[in-house]
Motif scaffolding. Structure first.
Motif, short mmCIF file in Angstrom:
data_model
loop_
_atom_site.label_atom_id
_atom_site.label_comp_id
_atom_site.label_asym_id
_atom_site.label_seq_id
_atom_site.Cartn_x
_atom_site.Cartn_y
_atom_site.Cartn_z
N LEU A 129 34.76 44.03 32.49
CA LEU A 129 34.83 42.58 32.49
C LEU A 129 36.06 42.08 33.24
CD1 LEU A 129 33.64 43.69 29.62
CD2 LEU A 129 33.51 41.29 29.12
N GLY A 185 36.89 38.18 31.03
CA GLY A 185 35.91 38.08 29.95
C GLY A 185 34.46 38.03 30.42
N ASN A 186 34.24 38.01 31.73
CA ASN A 186 32.89 37.98 32.30
C ASN A 186 32.51 39.36 32.81
OD1 ASN A 186 32.26 35.02 32.25
ND2 ASN A 186 34.13 34.97 33.48
N LEU A 235 33.79 32.99 38.10
CA LEU A 235 33.36 32.27 36.90
C LEU A 235 34.57 31.85 36.07
CD1 LEU A 235 30.45 34.67 35.90
CD2 LEU A 235 30.25 32.46 37.04
N PRO A 236 34.42 30.78 35.28
CA PRO A 236 35.55 30.38 34.41
C PRO A 236 35.84 31.51 33.39
CG PRO A 236 33.82 28.70 34.41
CD PRO A 236 33.28 29.89 35.15
N PRO A 237 37.11 31.78 33.14
CA PRO A 237 37.45 32.82 32.15
C PRO A 237 36.92 32.44 30.77
CG PRO A 237 39.40 32.10 33.36
CD PRO A 237 38.29 31.18 33.74
N LYS A 238 36.60 33.47 30.01
CA LYS A 238 36.13 33.23 28.63
C LYS A 238 37.28 33.41 27.66
CE LYS A 238 31.36 34.48 29.30
NZ LYS A 238 30.24 35.25 28.86
#
Length: 112
Positions: free
Chosen positions: A35, A38-39, A109-112
């Motif tokens: 990841l 987080g993605n 992508l936006p971080p989780k």
């Protein structure tokens, strides 16, 4: 169970990608996922080869490549997810290319 050798090869590729040095690992979908923020970017799949996250807009071109196809889970095709078979990642250069595709998309992508 995923292939430990493939997971080690993925780790080696990630170590050479600036934006992937902070990658984390998590067991997902029976495989070992890597990841970015987080993605999920890429996974050593329990079915062999890779489960790869990619830009859904590039799916057609990527699926036209030998050994790559749209991922199907529980009978459902998934946009933005590909299966890449063992033969398509046999060389270190091919593996690095596929891993970079996953890392670039996950990093966008936006971080989780």
């Amino acid at each position: 169970m995923y292939c430990n050798e493939l997971a080690d090869r993925i780790r080696a590729v990630l170590a050479g990608i600036d934006g992937a040095r902070g990658a984390t690992e998590q067991q997902m979908f029976g495989g070992l996922a890597f990841l970015i923020g987080g993605n999920m970017a890429v996974s050593a799949s329990a079915q062999g080869g890779l489960l790869l996250r990619a830009d859904p807009a590039s799916r057609g071109a990527l699926c036209a490549e030998p050994g790559a196809e749209r991922a199907v889970m529980r009978g459902r095709s998934l946009d933005g997810w590909l299966r890449v078979d063992d033969a398509a990642v046999a060389s270190d250069e091919d593996l690095a290319r596929w891993v970079r595709i996953g890392v670039e998309y996950a990093a966008s992508l936006p971080p989780k």
